[in-house]
Enzyme design. Structure first.
Site, PDB file in Angstrom:
ATOM      1  N   THR A 122       0.835  -1.209   0.000  1.00  0.00           N
ATOM      2  CA  THR A 122       0.000   0.000   0.000  1.00  0.00           C
ATOM      3  C   THR A 122       0.867   1.254   0.000  1.00  0.00           C
ATOM      4  O   THR A 122       1.906   1.295   0.653  1.00  0.00           O
ATOM      5  CB  THR A 122      -0.926  -0.003   1.238  1.00  0.00           C
ATOM      6  OG1 THR A 122      -1.702  -1.200   1.208  1.00  0.00           O
ATOM      7  CG2 THR A 122      -1.851   1.194   1.251  1.00  0.00           C
ATOM      8  N   SER A 174      -6.226  -0.092  -2.759  1.00  0.00           N
ATOM      9  CA  SER A 174      -7.084  -1.018  -3.514  1.00  0.00           C
ATOM     10  C   SER A 174      -6.549  -1.269  -4.918  1.00  0.00           C
ATOM     11  O   SER A 174      -6.600  -2.394  -5.416  1.00  0.00           O
ATOM     12  CB  SER A 174      -8.504  -0.457  -3.626  1.00  0.00           C
ATOM     13  OG  SER A 174      -9.062  -0.305  -2.356  1.00  0.00           O
ATOM     14  N   GLN A 201     -36.549 -12.505  25.454  1.00  0.00           N
ATOM     15  CA  GLN A 201     -36.525 -13.223  24.181  1.00  0.00           C
ATOM     16  C   GLN A 201     -35.754 -12.456  23.098  1.00  0.00           C
ATOM     17  O   GLN A 201     -35.071 -13.059  22.265  1.00  0.00           O
ATOM     18  CB  GLN A 201     -37.951 -13.512  23.695  1.00  0.00           C
ATOM     19  CG  GLN A 201     -37.936 -14.533  22.578  1.00  0.00           C
ATOM     20  CD  GLN A 201     -39.305 -14.786  21.996  1.00  0.00           C
ATOM     21  OE1 GLN A 201     -40.098 -13.860  21.798  1.00  0.00           O
ATOM     22  NE2 GLN A 201     -39.599 -16.041  21.723  1.00  0.00           N
ATOM     23  N   GLU A 215      -6.220  -6.431   3.220  1.00  0.00           N
ATOM     24  CA  GLU A 215      -6.143  -7.525   2.221  1.00  0.00           C
ATOM     25  C   GLU A 215      -7.283  -7.471   1.208  1.00  0.00           C
ATOM     26  O   GLU A 215      -7.831  -8.502   0.824  1.00  0.00           O
ATOM     27  CB  GLU A 215      -6.147  -8.898   2.918  1.00  0.00           C
ATOM     28  CG  GLU A 215      -4.962  -9.113   3.825  1.00  0.00           C
ATOM     29  CD  GLU A 215      -3.935 -10.089   3.278  1.00  0.00           C
ATOM     30  OE1 GLU A 215      -4.072 -10.532   2.124  1.00  0.00           O
ATOM     31  OE2 GLU A 215      -2.980 -10.376   4.023  1.00  0.00           O
TER      32      GLU A 215
HETATM   33  C1  LIG Z   1      -4.486  -1.649  10.339  1.00  0.00           C
HETATM   34  C2  LIG Z   1      -4.108  -1.802   8.909  1.00  0.00           C
HETATM   35  C3  LIG Z   1      -3.033  -2.609   8.571  1.00  0.00           C
HETATM   36  C4  LIG Z   1      -2.610  -2.706   7.242  1.00  0.00           C
HETATM   37  N1  LIG Z   1      -1.493  -3.451   6.943  1.00  0.00           N
HETATM   38  C5  LIG Z   1      -1.007  -3.447   5.671  1.00  0.00           C
HETATM   39  C6  LIG Z   1       0.230  -4.122   5.349  1.00  0.00           C
HETATM   40  O1  LIG Z   1       0.866  -4.743   6.206  1.00  0.00           O
HETATM   41  N2  LIG Z   1       0.695  -4.047   4.074  1.00  0.00           N
HETATM   42  C7  LIG Z   1       0.030  -3.368   3.091  1.00  0.00           C
HETATM   43  O2  LIG Z   1       0.517  -3.339   1.968  1.00  0.00           O
HETATM   44  N3  LIG Z   1      -1.143  -2.723   3.366  1.00  0.00           N
HETATM   45  C8  LIG Z   1      -1.670  -2.749   4.620  1.00  0.00           C
HETATM   46  N4  LIG Z   1      -2.845  -2.085   4.912  1.00  0.00           N
HETATM   47  C9  LIG Z   1      -3.491  -1.303   3.865  1.00  0.00           C
HETATM   48  C10 LIG Z   1      -4.771  -1.922   3.330  1.00  0.00           C
HETATM   49  O3  LIG Z   1      -4.470  -3.048   2.547  1.00  0.00           O
HETATM   50  C11 LIG Z   1      -5.481  -0.802   2.552  1.00  0.00           C
HETATM   51  O4  LIG Z   1      -5.953   0.138   3.510  1.00  0.00           O
HETATM   52  C12 LIG Z   1      -6.618  -1.333   1.722  1.00  0.00           C
HETATM   53  O5  LIG Z   1      -6.123  -2.083   0.639  1.00  0.00           O
HETATM   54  C13 LIG Z   1      -7.487  -0.188   1.165  1.00  0.00           C
HETATM   55  O6  LIG Z   1      -6.697   0.788   0.559  1.00  0.00           O
HETATM   56  P1  LIG Z   1      -6.906   2.327   0.930  1.00  0.00           P
HETATM   57  O7  LIG Z   1      -6.910   2.466   2.400  1.00  0.00           O
HETATM   58  O8  LIG Z   1      -5.913   3.117   0.165  1.00  0.00           O
HETATM   59  O9  LIG Z   1      -8.354   2.672   0.439  1.00  0.00           O
HETATM   60  P2  LIG Z   1      -8.805   3.058  -1.102  1.00  0.00           P
HETATM   61  O10 LIG Z   1      -8.116   2.143  -2.002  1.00  0.00           O
HETATM   62  O11 LIG Z   1      -8.526   4.521  -1.227  1.00  0.00           O
HETATM   63  O12 LIG Z   1     -10.318   2.785  -1.006  1.00  0.00           O
HETATM   64  C14 LIG Z   1     -11.233   3.670  -0.344  1.00  0.00           C
HETATM   65  C15 LIG Z   1     -12.654   3.140  -0.534  1.00  0.00           C
HETATM   66  O13 LIG Z   1     -12.965   3.045  -1.934  1.00  0.00           O
HETATM   67  C16 LIG Z   1     -13.393   1.734  -2.243  1.00  0.00           C
HETATM   68  N5  LIG Z   1     -12.927   1.358  -3.584  1.00  0.00           N
HETATM   69  C17 LIG Z   1     -11.685   1.526  -4.111  1.00  0.00           C
HETATM   70  N6  LIG Z   1     -11.629   1.014  -5.344  1.00  0.00           N
HETATM   71  C18 LIG Z   1     -12.857   0.496  -5.610  1.00  0.00           C
HETATM   72  C19 LIG Z   1     -13.436  -0.177  -6.728  1.00  0.00           C
HETATM   73  N7  LIG Z   1     -12.725  -0.483  -7.822  1.00  0.00           N
HETATM   74  N8  LIG Z   1     -14.726  -0.585  -6.646  1.00  0.00           N
HETATM   75  C20 LIG Z   1     -15.463  -0.318  -5.534  1.00  0.00           C
HETATM   76  N9  LIG Z   1     -14.973   0.327  -4.448  1.00  0.00           N
HETATM   77  C21 LIG Z   1     -13.694   0.723  -4.488  1.00  0.00           C
HETATM   78  C22 LIG Z   1     -12.751   0.845  -1.189  1.00  0.00           C
HETATM   79  O14 LIG Z   1     -13.453  -0.366  -1.035  1.00  0.00           O
HETATM   80  C23 LIG Z   1     -12.837   1.737   0.044  1.00  0.00           C
HETATM   81  O15 LIG Z   1     -14.115   1.627   0.611  1.00  0.00           O
HETATM   82  C24 LIG Z   1      -3.317  -2.013   6.227  1.00  0.00           C
HETATM   83  C25 LIG Z   1      -4.438  -1.240   6.561  1.00  0.00           C
HETATM   84  C26 LIG Z   1      -4.834  -1.127   7.875  1.00  0.00           C
HETATM   85  C27 LIG Z   1      -6.027  -0.276   8.200  1.00  0.00           C
END
Ligand SMILES: Cc1cc2nc3c(=O)[nH]c(=O)nc-3n(C[C@H](O)[C@H](O)[C@H](O)COP(=O)(O)OP(=O)(O)OC[C@H]3O[C@@H](n4cnc5c(N)ncnc54)[C@H](O)[C@@H]3O)c2cc1C
Length: 378
Positions: free
Chosen positions: A122, A128, A275, A359
């Protein structure tokens, strides 16, 4: 489900460890946001960090079913305990793509020291879209030079090696994304302060910086420009592991709510005599059981060497959604107490929220499931 002798033995060892060493420190684990090195050391001593690694590489050679059973139990108590069990799965992940030098250099860190092979995918620009990588790796003589920032990266202080995604150009000038295996302490790798976040207490999540980080040519995982294959090839198991954590949180929250409701009186009756609450418990229990059963089914498919197709995404989506709902309901059942940090229930809900995002978010899982359904219907 009938357990094997080995599964019973591992569960017994884990239960004893939890009862004697983890439960007395649960409050500290839930509130002090520092990685518990003592737990890593004890889990390695007990052999759990080598659980599913192949025997020829120093592992115990257990299967996915056993791993998930243990993770479900561990996550009823503490999230990091579940992560440490999954550490041994990092060994299989590494072996799925690694060359000889990578195995020799990095496998012992997982199997012998219980250090994670972390994922640094990330970036500040987004998680994503795995293709929108800004980090670069440029070949300079016999070395790759990596530059970029990774964000939201977990267990940084407990990692022995990083899988890092970066933009690359091959010898023919074709652009793509490659994955590199990088020593966590290599010159040019540095770490920002850990985030103050909701959930996953002690996971040391924060930024990882790569500044002119030079790594040997053999650091490429698999083929140049084919990095996405490397990250996608082990996703099935990873999604089941997330599902198992989710079931563990839900079952832990259920027990906590049950304990409260069966000893708390209102209007001259036990809460469990109402209940409405009985139905909540029936729903919570049933939802967790269905998810547990689906995970066990998929694990047995993987253990038999069969592909689970879209099953991994379905499991991730359904188990994490279930956990968030069950944990929230458990908090409501406990009234005001459910909202007190000291009560030890709200952390299940917080941890479940992290699983929804990590993930591959729920929306991304739905995209994958829909694509697979569409393909099936062609
Ligand atoms: C506590 C924690 C630990 C983590 N550890 C790791 C790690 O060890 N290594 C690592 O690499 N990452 C890690 N991550 C990152 C995590 O994998 C990302 O936060 C995740 O992939 C989402 O990316 P983003 O936060 O940039 O959100 P974005 O990609 O910006 O997404 C924001 C929103 O838009 C939606 N969205 C985006 N694209 C689409 C689409 N095509 N269709 C529909 N909806 C969409 C998403 O579902 C989400 O609701 C971690 C995250 C957290 C919170």
């Amino acid at each position: 489900m009938e357990l094997t002798e080995n599964q019973e033995m591992y569960l017994k060892i884990l239960d004893e460890f939890i009862e004697q060493e983890v439960e007395p420190r649960l409050k500290e684990l839930d509130t002090v946001d520092e990685y518990p090195f003592w737990m890593q050391q004890r889990m390695a001593e007990l052999g759990f960090t080598r659980l599913v690694a192949p025997e020829e590489y120093g592992g115990l050679g257990e299967n996915m079913t056993t791993l998930l059973l243990l993770i479900m139990r561990a996550c009823q108590y503490n999230n990091t305990l579940g992560s440490l069990l999954n550490c041994s799965n990092n060994a299989n992940k590494l072996l799925s793509f690694a060359n000889e030098q990578q195995i020799e250099t990095f496998l012992p860190r997982i199997v012998e020291e219980g250090k994670f092979m972390g994922m640094a995918y990330t970036e500040p620009s987004g998680g994503s879209d795995s293709r929108a990588v800004q980090t670069t790796a440029v070949l300079d003589g016999d070395e790759w030079v990596i530059n970029g920032t990774k964000s939201f990266i977990s267990y940084r202080s407990a990692v022995g090696s990083w899988q890092v995604s970066a933009k690359t150009v091959d010898e023919e000038g074709n652009e793509g994304i490659s994955v590199f295996l990088v020593d966590a302490q290599a010159p040019g790798v540095s770490y920002g302060a850990h985030y103050d976040k909701f959930g996953w207490c002690g996971s040391d999540t924060g930024d990882v910086y790569f500044k002119d980080c030079r790594v040997p040519k053999w650091s490429v995982c698999g083929e140049i420009n084919k990095g996405l294959h490397v990250s996608l090839s082990t996703l099935d198991g990873a999604r089941l592991v997330i599902g198992a954590r989710a079931v563990g949180y839900a079952e832990g929250a259920f027990e906590k709510a049950w304990e409260y409701a069966s000893t708390r009186e209102a209007f001259g009756r036990m809460l469990t005599d109402f209940q409405a609450l009985q139905h909540y418990f029936a729903d919570m229990y049933s939802d967790a059981q269905v998810c547990r059963g689906y995970l066990m089914h998929l694990a047995s498919e993987l253990d038999a060497g069969r592909s689970i197709g879209k099953g991994g995404s379905i499991a991730k989506l359904k188990c994490t959604t279930m956990a968030q709902q069950v944990c929230q309901r458990a908090m409501e059942i406990c009234g005001g107490m459910g909202l007190l940090k000291d009560f030890g229930l709200s952390r299940y809900y917080e941890d479940a929220c992290v699983l929804i995002t990590g993930e591959g978010t729920s929306e991304i899982q739905k995209n994958i499931i829909f694509k697979a359904i569409k393909k099936d219907h062609r």
